[in-house]
Design a protein around this motif. Structure first.
Motif, PDB file in Angstrom:
ATOM      1  N   ARG A  38     135.766-117.078 -37.774  1.00 51.40           N
ATOM      2  CA  ARG A  38     136.001-115.734 -37.235  1.00 51.40           C
ATOM      3  C   ARG A  38     136.620-114.854 -38.314  1.00 51.40           C
ATOM      4  O   ARG A  38     137.363-115.325 -39.153  1.00 51.40           O
ATOM      5  CB  ARG A  38     136.937-115.787 -36.036  1.00 51.40           C
ATOM      6  N   GLN A  39     136.319-113.578 -38.226  1.00 51.48           N
ATOM      7  CA  GLN A  39     136.851-112.637 -39.205  1.00 51.48           C
ATOM      8  C   GLN A  39     138.265-112.220 -38.818  1.00 51.48           C
ATOM      9  O   GLN A  39     138.550-111.953 -37.649  1.00 51.48           O
ATOM     10  CB  GLN A  39     135.964-111.398 -39.293  1.00 51.48           C
ATOM     11  N   ARG A  40     139.122-112.165 -39.812  1.00 54.06           N
ATOM     12  CA  ARG A  40     140.487-111.688 -39.584  1.00 54.06           C
ATOM     13  C   ARG A  40     140.471-110.194 -39.345  1.00 54.06           C
ATOM     14  O   ARG A  40     139.768-109.460 -40.025  1.00 54.06           O
ATOM     15  CB  ARG A  40     141.371-111.975 -40.790  1.00 54.06           C
ATOM     16  N   SER A  41     141.289-109.751 -38.418  1.00 51.59           N
ATOM     17  CA  SER A  41     141.394-108.319 -38.164  1.00 51.59           C
ATOM     18  C   SER A  41     142.758-107.771 -38.571  1.00 51.59           C
ATOM     19  O   SER A  41     142.902-106.589 -38.829  1.00 51.59           O
ATOM     20  CB  SER A  41     141.131-108.023 -36.685  1.00 51.59           C
ATOM     21  N   GLU A  42     143.756-108.664 -38.616  1.00 50.56           N
ATOM     22  CA  GLU A  42     145.105-108.253 -38.997  1.00 50.56           C
ATOM     23  C   GLU A  42     145.669-109.249 -39.997  1.00 50.56           C
ATOM     24  O   GLU A  42     145.329-110.424 -39.988  1.00 50.56           O
ATOM     25  CB  GLU A  42     146.019-108.230 -37.770  1.00 50.56           C
ATOM     26  N   SER A  43     146.582-108.761 -40.846  1.00 50.80           N
ATOM     27  CA  SER A  43     147.276-109.655 -41.760  1.00 50.80           C
ATOM     28  C   SER A  43     148.416-110.338 -41.019  1.00 50.80           C
ATOM     29  O   SER A  43     148.658-110.076 -39.846  1.00 50.80           O
ATOM     30  CB  SER A  43     147.804-108.872 -42.965  1.00 50.80           C
ATOM     31  N   THR A  44     149.134-111.200 -41.717  1.00 60.10           N
ATOM     32  CA  THR A  44     150.213-111.930 -41.060  1.00 60.10           C
ATOM     33  C   THR A  44     151.372-111.024 -40.661  1.00 60.10           C
ATOM     34  O   THR A  44     152.147-111.373 -39.779  1.00 60.10           O
ATOM     35  CB  THR A  44     150.744-113.041 -41.979  1.00 60.10           C
ATOM     36  N   ASP A  45     151.480-109.859 -41.300  1.00 59.64           N
ATOM     37  CA  ASP A  45     152.555-108.941 -40.915  1.00 59.64           C
ATOM     38  C   ASP A  45     152.099-107.889 -39.901  1.00 59.64           C
ATOM     39  O   ASP A  45     152.830-106.959 -39.582  1.00 59.64           O
ATOM     40  CB  ASP A  45     153.173-108.272 -42.133  1.00 59.64           C
ATOM     41  N   GLY A  46     150.857-107.992 -39.388  1.00 56.78           N
ATOM     42  CA  GLY A  46     150.388-107.123 -38.322  1.00 56.78           C
ATOM     43  C   GLY A  46     149.589-105.913 -38.762  1.00 56.78           C
ATOM     44  O   GLY A  46     149.119-105.152 -37.927  1.00 56.78           O
ATOM     45  N   LYS A  47     149.400-105.703 -40.057  1.00 58.20           N
ATOM     46  CA  LYS A  47     148.635-104.544 -40.537  1.00 58.20           C
ATOM     47  C   LYS A  47     147.138-104.818 -40.443  1.00 58.20           C
ATOM     48  O   LYS A  47     146.685-105.951 -40.547  1.00 58.20           O
ATOM     49  CB  LYS A  47     149.010-104.234 -41.988  1.00 58.20           C
ATOM     50  N   LYS A  48     146.355-103.764 -40.243  1.00 60.18           N
ATOM     51  CA  LYS A  48     144.903-103.888 -40.175  1.00 60.18           C
ATOM     52  C   LYS A  48     144.342-104.208 -41.562  1.00 60.18           C
ATOM     53  O   LYS A  48     144.805-103.692 -42.569  1.00 60.18           O
ATOM     54  CB  LYS A  48     144.270-102.586 -39.674  1.00 60.18           C
ATOM     55  N   LEU A  49     143.314-105.051 -41.605  1.00 60.77           N
ATOM     56  CA  LEU A  49     142.675-105.453 -42.859  1.00 60.77           C
ATOM     57  C   LEU A  49     141.361-104.698 -43.016  1.00 60.77           C
ATOM     58  O   LEU A  49     140.310-105.182 -42.619  1.00 60.77           O
ATOM     59  CB  LEU A  49     142.428-106.964 -42.863  1.00 60.77           C
ATOM     60  N   LYS A  50     141.396-103.526 -43.617  1.00 53.95           N
ATOM     61  CA  LYS A  50     140.179-102.718 -43.763  1.00 53.95           C
ATOM     62  C   LYS A  50     139.348-103.171 -44.955  1.00 53.95           C
ATOM     63  O   LYS A  50     138.150-103.413 -44.832  1.00 53.95           O
ATOM     64  CB  LYS A  50     140.557-101.249 -43.915  1.00 53.95           C
ATOM     65  N   VAL A  51     139.961-103.292 -46.123  1.00 48.35           N
ATOM     66  CA  VAL A  51     139.236-103.659 -47.344  1.00 48.35           C
ATOM     67  C   VAL A  51     138.753-105.103 -47.256  1.00 48.35           C
ATOM     68  O   VAL A  51     137.613-105.417 -47.590  1.00 48.35           O
ATOM     69  CB  VAL A  51     140.125-103.437 -48.587  1.00 48.35           C
ATOM     70  N   PHE A  52     139.618-105.998 -46.813  1.00 42.15           N
ATOM     71  CA  PHE A  52     139.261-107.410 -46.672  1.00 42.15           C
ATOM     72  C   PHE A  52     138.080-107.582 -45.719  1.00 42.15           C
ATOM     73  O   PHE A  52     137.175-108.373 -45.978  1.00 42.15           O
ATOM     74  CB  PHE A  52     140.478-108.194 -46.167  1.00 42.15           C
ATOM     75  N   ALA A  53     138.067-106.837 -44.635  1.00 45.14           N
ATOM     76  CA  ALA A  53     136.984-106.933 -43.654  1.00 45.14           C
ATOM     77  C   ALA A  53     135.655-106.495 -44.255  1.00 45.14           C
ATOM     78  O   ALA A  53     134.616-107.079 -43.961  1.00 45.14           O
ATOM     79  CB  ALA A  53     137.319-106.091 -42.429  1.00 45.14           C
ATOM     80  N   LYS A  54     135.678-105.473 -45.127  1.00 42.91           N
ATOM     81  CA  LYS A  54     134.435-105.027 -45.759  1.00 42.91           C
ATOM     82  C   LYS A  54     133.894-106.089 -46.716  1.00 42.91           C
ATOM     83  O   LYS A  54     132.693-106.342 -46.759  1.00 42.91           O
ATOM     84  CB  LYS A  54     134.662-103.715 -46.523  1.00 42.91           C
ATOM     85  N   PHE A  55     134.778-106.736 -47.473  1.00 43.88           N
ATOM     86  CA  PHE A  55     134.334-107.755 -48.432  1.00 43.88           C
ATOM     87  C   PHE A  55     133.804-109.003 -47.743  1.00 43.88           C
ATOM     88  O   PHE A  55     132.874-109.636 -48.226  1.00 43.88           O
ATOM     89  CB  PHE A  55     135.474-108.146 -49.373  1.00 43.88           C
TER      90      PHE A  55
END
Length: 123
Positions: A38-55
């Motif tokens: 599954r793709q991560r949607s948030e980092s461990t500190d709760g922030k959204k992962l926009k760049v990571f999701a694109k890669f």
């Protein structure tokens, strides 16, 4: 020295052949029960992962099964238990391998079940 190298080589070949035997069995179950990452949607500190999701988007569209490390751990464990348990120094590396494999298995199960929230696995 040659006898020890031959022994290590034969153990390695045995583990490799066992892993090649187990791979089709694992692949059958992985595709049947959809062990997809599954793709991560948030980092461990709760922030959204926009760049990571694109890669990672293209990689996760292909439905590549996860948890294949269990094949390596099982094959090394079986070969070690049956053919190379003649020294006391073997127990600690074997326990470390199995312990790391269990942590990886728990991480993958949390990821598959979606129990990790947005982190998709162990944080």
């Amino acid at each position: 020295m040659t006898n020890e190298l031959t022994h290590v080589f034969l153990l390695s070949v045995g583990a490799f052949l066992l892993a090649m035997f187990l791979t089709p069995i694992y692949t059958f179950f992985a595709y049947r029960y959809r062990f997809w990452k599954r793709q991560r949607s948030e980092s461990t500190d709760g922030k959204k992962l926009k760049v990571f999701a694109k890669f990672q988007a293209a990689k996760l569209r292909r439905n590549i099964p996860t948890m294949a490390g269990v094949i390596g751990v099982i094959s090394i464990f079986v070969v070690t238990i049956f053919f190379n348990l003649d020294r006391a120094q073997t127990w600690l590396p074997l326990a470390a391998l199995v312990g790391g494999g269990i942590v990886g298995l728990i991480d993958d199960i949390i990821n598959l079940r979606g129990l990790g929230g947005g982190a998709a696995g162990l944080s």
